[in-house]
Motif scaffolding. Structure first.
Motif, PDB file in Angstrom:
ATOM      1  N   ASP A 108       0.139   9.096  -0.931  1.00  0.00           N
ATOM      2  CA  ASP A 108       1.242   9.848  -1.538  1.00  0.00           C
ATOM      3  C   ASP A 108       0.866  10.462  -2.879  1.00  0.00           C
ATOM      4  N   GLN A 109      -0.351  10.143  -3.387  1.00  0.00           N
ATOM      5  CA  GLN A 109      -0.787  10.715  -4.657  1.00  0.00           C
ATOM      6  C   GLN A 109      -2.281  11.018  -4.624  1.00  0.00           C
ATOM      7  N   HIS A 134       4.651  15.527  -6.924  1.00  0.00           N
ATOM      8  CA  HIS A 134       4.736  14.783  -5.658  1.00  0.00           C
ATOM      9  C   HIS A 134       4.078  15.643  -4.591  1.00  0.00           C
ATOM     10  N   ARG A 157       1.342   2.602   4.110  1.00  0.00           N
ATOM     11  CA  ARG A 157       2.072   3.760   3.589  1.00  0.00           C
ATOM     12  C   ARG A 157       2.010   3.739   2.067  1.00  0.00           C
ATOM     13  N   GLY A 158       1.468   4.805   1.511  1.00  0.00           N
ATOM     14  CA  GLY A 158       1.379   4.923   0.061  1.00  0.00           C
ATOM     15  C   GLY A 158       0.025   4.521  -0.464  1.00  0.00           C
TER      16      GLY A 158
END
Length: 295
Positions: A108-109, A134, A157-158
């Motif tokens: 996510d980053q 984001h 996730r993430g």
């Protein structure tokens, strides 16, 4: 009530993923862009009835290294082909013990440590500043996570993807530094890809596919090339299964992106209309045509 759009799913394949199985009406086509040649021809087709466009990031046979990729041409070609969302599949090294080889991370980053690449479609004659706070579309991340769990794939996730320039791998000191920064995985290809996708108002998400531990790990020096290649192609098989599962979830007609990915340029252009360079505007016809036509 806004008009619904029919999604067109763009797929960018990383190391080991040079084709997509199961596509119907498939055809490899050359897509010309004002930014030069994309990495390869683009593969057009339908998967479960959903329009898809696939691009092998390094070209078939992997002739192009990360720093030499024409990221602007790749993203422009996707946009020019009608793509509305991009699923990026990337081979990476792991910076965490709990993310072993064979694991998938829906990042996510990003931290961008590249320095030798063209990173924007905009410049002198048409300046724009888009937000990449984001950088990943959560709607795509949700669909990828749901599909991965349905397939019982090992997935997290993430996480933060550290993008290095390459082509050499990290020193041990660099690897330890990136771990202190809290990064999850490390690779060479998702920047400026993600930034350019945002400038092109495309929803974007990355599946980072772990092939090995980076050099921080005490077992790293004992890993052989054969072992890495075996994991690489095993990951590619899992990625193909994931694509087949997720594309139908994303293929339904939809309204505007809830995260605003498809409206990223609404307040990004800062150059006054009378000061804009016509030559650059002509190159931006696909990427920024929506806002330029409205100006």
């Amino acid at each position: 009530m806004p008009d619904l759009i029919e999604p067109v799913i763009g797929l960018i394949g990383g190391s080991g993923l040079y084709d997509i199985d199961g596509l119907e009406e498939r055809a490899w086509r050359r897509v010309e862009t004002p930014w030069g040649e994309p990495s390869d021809l683009l593969l057009f087709g339908r998967l479960a009835g959903v329009r898809c466009v696939f691009l092998p990031r390094h070209g078939r046979g992997h002739p192009t290294p990360p720093s030499a990729l024409n990221y602007r041409a790749n993203i422009d070609a996707m946009k020019r082909s009608g793509v509305t969302e991009i699923l990026s599949l990337s081979a990476v090294g792991s910076l965490r013990e709990d993310l072993p080889p064979g694991h998938f991370v829906i990042v996510d980053q990003f931290i961008d440590r590249t320095f030798a690449r063209e990173k924007s479609f905009f410049g002198t004659g048409c300046v724009a500043h888009v937000s990449v706070a984001h950088p990943v579309c959560p709607r795509l991340g949700d669909a990828l996570e749901a599909s991965a769990r349905e397939l019982a794939l090992p997935v997290t996730r993430g996480g933060t993807y550290l993008v290095m320039e390459g082509p050499q791998f990290s020193t041990k000191a660099e690897s330890e530094l990136y771990r202190q920064w809290g990064c999850s995985v490390i690779g060479m290809t998702n920047m400026p890809e993600a930034k350019l996708a945002r400038e092109a108002e495309l929803c974007y998400a990355t599946v980072a596919m772990v092939t090995d531990f980076d050099c921080w790990h005490p077992d790293h020096d004992h890993v052989t090339v054969d072992q890495v290649v075996k994991v690489l192609f095993g990951n590619a098989d899992k990625a193909r299964a994931l694509v087949k599962a997720v594309v139908p979830k994303l293929g339904q007609r939809r309204g505007p992106c809830p995260a605003g990915c498809d409206r990223a340029l609404d307040h990004a252009l800062i150059t006054a209309p009378e000061k804009r360079d016509p030559a650059l505007l002509a190159k931006l016809d696909a990427v920024a045509g929506r806002v330029l036509r409205a100006a």
